[in-house]
Design a protein around this motif. Structure first.
Motif, mmCIF file in Angstrom:
data_model
loop_
_atom_site.group_PDB
_atom_site.id
_atom_site.type_symbol
_atom_site.label_atom_id
_atom_site.label_comp_id
_atom_site.label_asym_id
_atom_site.label_seq_id
_atom_site.Cartn_x
_atom_site.Cartn_y
_atom_site.Cartn_z
ATOM 1 N N MET A 1 39.633 18.465 48.541
ATOM 2 C CA MET A 1 39.543 19.804 48.196
ATOM 3 C C MET A 1 40.549 20.230 47.350
ATOM 4 O O MET A 1 41.724 19.683 47.278
ATOM 5 C CB MET A 1 39.716 20.721 49.302
ATOM 6 N N ALA A 2 40.102 20.838 46.106
ATOM 7 C CA ALA A 2 41.090 21.077 45.091
ATOM 8 C C ALA A 2 41.796 22.303 45.506
ATOM 9 O O ALA A 2 41.372 23.178 46.091
ATOM 10 C CB ALA A 2 40.396 21.629 43.762
ATOM 11 N N ASP A 3 43.056 22.297 45.160
ATOM 12 C CA ASP A 3 43.798 23.631 45.071
ATOM 13 C C ASP A 3 43.609 24.765 44.259
ATOM 14 O O ASP A 3 43.060 24.659 43.235
ATOM 15 C CB ASP A 3 45.402 23.305 45.076
ATOM 16 N N ARG A 4 43.753 26.091 44.955
ATOM 17 C CA ARG A 4 43.411 27.260 44.241
ATOM 18 C C ARG A 4 44.408 28.219 44.497
ATOM 19 O O ARG A 4 44.986 28.306 45.593
ATOM 20 C CB ARG A 4 42.029 27.722 44.360
ATOM 21 N N ILE A 5 44.825 29.047 43.687
ATOM 22 C CA ILE A 5 45.475 30.196 43.922
ATOM 23 C C ILE A 5 44.552 31.464 44.188
ATOM 24 O O ILE A 5 43.924 31.746 43.444
ATOM 25 C CB ILE A 5 46.570 30.388 42.457
ATOM 26 N N VAL A 6 45.225 32.035 45.232
ATOM 27 C CA VAL A 6 44.557 33.258 45.706
ATOM 28 C C VAL A 6 45.381 34.482 45.517
ATOM 29 O O VAL A 6 46.548 34.464 46.279
ATOM 30 C CB VAL A 6 43.977 33.320 47.013
ATOM 31 N N ARG A 7 45.165 35.443 44.732
ATOM 32 C CA ARG A 7 45.950 36.612 44.788
ATOM 33 C C ARG A 7 45.954 37.764 45.749
ATOM 34 O O ARG A 7 44.741 38.051 46.104
ATOM 35 C CB ARG A 7 45.905 37.268 43.398
ATOM 36 N N GLY A 8 47.058 37.949 46.306
ATOM 37 C CA GLY A 8 46.882 38.962 47.605
ATOM 38 C C GLY A 8 47.343 40.343 47.283
ATOM 39 O O GLY A 8 48.104 40.577 46.160
ATOM 40 N N TYR A 9 46.912 41.082 47.866
ATOM 41 C CA TYR A 9 47.219 42.640 47.785
ATOM 42 C C TYR A 9 47.893 43.183 48.995
ATOM 43 O O TYR A 9 47.561 42.785 50.138
ATOM 44 C CB TYR A 9 46.011 43.490 47.295
ATOM 45 N N TRP A 10 48.477 44.364 48.610
ATOM 46 C CA TRP A 10 49.393 45.008 50.079
ATOM 47 C C TRP A 10 48.959 46.555 49.663
ATOM 48 O O TRP A 10 48.730 47.186 48.814
ATOM 49 C CB TRP A 10 50.662 44.554 49.946
#
Length: 66
Positions: A1-10
């Protein structure tokens, strides 16, 4: 599975501002620093649902319909 960047919010617990970019350490509304125990979420994400809750709700629905 390819790595991916996920942006988190708070969300700011001090002034109730929501969906602040996870890379931002200070609230843009009140200027307070985000707490160390900050929980992140995805923008527009559906809250976590337990699969067992869904089964129980489904069984209750069919019990009423019969």
């Amino acid at each position: 599975m390819a790595d991916r960047i996920v942006r988190g919010y708070w969300d700011c617990p001090y002034c109730d501002s929501t969906d602040i970019d996870g890379l931002v350490d200070n609230c843009p509304n009140c200027g307070r620093h985000k707490p160390e125990n900050t929980k992140y979420h995805l923008k527009g994400a559906i809250p976590h649902e337990n699969i067992n809750d869904r089964r129980i709700a489904k069984s209750r629905y069919f019990q009423r319909r019969v």
